[in-house]
Design an enzyme around this catalytic site. Sequence first.
Site, short mmCIF file in Angstrom:
data_model
loop_
_atom_site.label_atom_id
_atom_site.label_comp_id
_atom_site.label_asym_id
_atom_site.label_seq_id
_atom_site.Cartn_x
_atom_site.Cartn_y
_atom_site.Cartn_z
N SER A 592 4.66 0.50 7.57
CA SER A 592 3.75 -0.46 6.93
C SER A 592 4.47 -1.81 6.80
O SER A 592 4.86 -2.40 7.81
CB SER A 592 3.27 0.08 5.59
OG SER A 592 2.18 -0.67 5.11
N ASP A 667 -6.54 3.86 11.28
CA ASP A 667 -5.90 3.24 10.11
C ASP A 667 -6.87 2.21 9.53
O ASP A 667 -7.08 1.14 10.11
CB ASP A 667 -4.59 2.58 10.53
CG ASP A 667 -3.72 2.16 9.34
OD1 ASP A 667 -4.29 1.90 8.25
OD2 ASP A 667 -2.50 2.07 9.51
N HIS A 699 -3.49 5.44 7.77
CA HIS A 699 -2.21 4.77 7.52
C HIS A 699 -1.08 5.77 7.23
O HIS A 699 0.08 5.49 7.50
CB HIS A 699 -2.37 3.80 6.35
CG HIS A 699 -1.29 2.79 6.24
ND1 HIS A 699 -0.94 1.94 7.29
CD2 HIS A 699 -0.47 2.44 5.22
CE1 HIS A 699 0.04 1.13 6.90
NE2 HIS A 699 0.35 1.43 5.66
#
Length: 722
Positions: A592, A667, A699
Amino acid sequence: MKLFKLVLLLLVVTTVGAQTKQDITLEDIWKNYKFYAQSVYGIRSMNNGVNFTTQERGEEGVSLEKQSYVDVENTSILVNAADLVFDGNKIALEDYEFSADEKKILIATEVEAIYRYSSKAYNYIYDVATKKLTPLNTKEKVMHATFSPQASKIAYVKNNNLYYTDLSNGQETQITFDGKKNEIINGASDWVYEEELELVRAFEWSPDGNKIAFFRFDETNVKEWNMKMYNDLYPEEVRFKYPKAGEENSKVSIQIYHLEDNSIVDMGIENAYEYISRINWTNDSKQLAIQTFNRHQNDLNIQLTDAFSGKGKVIFNEKNEKYVEVPKTEFLTTKNQFIITSEKDGFNHLYLYDINGNLINQLTKGNWDVTAYYGVDEKKGLVYYQSAEKSPLERHVYSVKLNGSSKKQLTQKSGDNDADFSTTFDYFINKHSDANTPYYITVNDRNGKVKTVLQDNADLKERMKATKLAKKEFFTIAVNDEELNAWSIKPTDFDETIKYPVLMFVYGGPGSQTVEDNWGSSNYFWFQMLANKGYVVVSVDNRGTGARGADFKKITYKQLGKYEVEDQLAAAKYLATLPYVDGSRIGIFGWSYGGYMSSLCITKGADIFKTAIAVAPVTNWRFYDSIYTERYMQTPQENEDGYDDNSPINHVEKLKGNYLLVHGIADDNVHYQNTTEMTISLVNANKQFTQMAYPNKNHGIFGGNTRLHLYTLMTNFILENL
């Protein structure tokens, strides 16, 4: 001769003992869950403050167990899984909520996740006295089912509209009628509010149970994002509204529904605003506090609004040249006062104000941050909170009086402590861990004295003793006039005369931390596995991270990636000077924001890093959502250079090393678009790299064998390329 044989025997025993230490495998971590730390689940304190309930799994399913804070042996089954049967069908207890009088329990089953926090479920009402189970009269899954304070009604969201059911007669009342997918939402939040403001249930019962205040989102003009789910011959297209940086947000308003006459009153907001971040009822049910922000999120107002006329006045304002964090707020039930967190003195602290917005006391002070607010015992005049006062690496639980005096530290074990207080604040369940010790969960009294142990993870600790594990060690690195906190894990047979490759683990985003003295869960064992394969694993908290005050955190304002990467590069250079580090073999891994950082490090730091793994990275902040991105960057229209200067897609021509790019195609948070744009840029620059896409994964990239597959991929990439 006998002495020689004894020494020889001891040497053999010692050698055999050492050899019995087991290696860690990826299957141990991600398939067999051999190193999974147990916790205590579904804790709810009961009204008497003497008992609490937990979810306990048995042969029949999940039951609710009633326990005593003071006597660990005093337990009973409050709801037996075997009794949860309706119409011949077994009902699985997945979540639950007590009514205020604790005579009923709302049980959620077949819970279906929507986004990070939101879900919908079928709901049943369990009568504690009769053990009767009754379905909530909705005929379909609903969101956010919640008892009224009098336990006579349950409100919920269905098909973007707000409803309530009267439990006395089972009658359902529809409150709003304009709800429509991807246009109007009543009582629940849109995607960006849920993700970035952590606003999930967007309605609140008034204390008297006669009113419901709720958010109304008009997302008609917000642009849609769509994802493909590959489950059939033709992929399913999932569409939802997602405002990217600089794009139009939902138009948000607050309304109050009055049950007595079925009327809805619009709450007028005096000041211009972009976001409504929180609502709070005052103790008399006549006024609603509405918390608003401007688009830059550097101007916070709290307006006290009349529930009948919809008119109000601003009672609190805070401005900052960069941004204001969404505060924790609580309005007292016995006094016309409220508690609020603020960084206005440079650190996050607790303040007490009266209902007119006059400061009464600053409750906490010092060059350290309050990291959690637990609540206030109004009878004894004590406020409970967590802070990083001892160290940014540690968390402890404290109490302080409402006049700001008599601060008391309630937890003593070094490391991380997190509390769940009883309704009376006479006890708290403390979840403790440190960097090398899994969760140790105890019941403590209001002074911090341990009364009982709920979970000690003794089995896991025994398995750890039989496994090749090195201590995670903390140290600091002097970088750019700052002492940066760091940790390392070295091979169990570490020899400082050998040159080892280094893998750095990074997140690095605003207010975050990877360097804390707490339990690292599954990644802890993966890092240990890599260490035992001959790597030194290191993590460094760069400037911009948390628990060190506003100045340290907010230095990255309007130029995310600049100072953070400078610090990671400087830290890598420092590591390369250590006698046991092979400076030509330094790699970095992040997920991320960490994937964003590792992508920048392998490009801007191409001469330093040999290898990088980026999982679900942001590659250009233009692709990310409005609330998060603009809080730190303003809009792309206002700060074009800030967006471009530190976007990895603009630095691909610098790439020299080995780059693994991983993303989930489904995602909803950091869109796969980030990876496709990075791919296009890399191809245009004729840079070779490795990529893996996971269909139907969000995600978190998990489910089934997915995590095992991902970590096998990353492990092999490291072994072959670092």
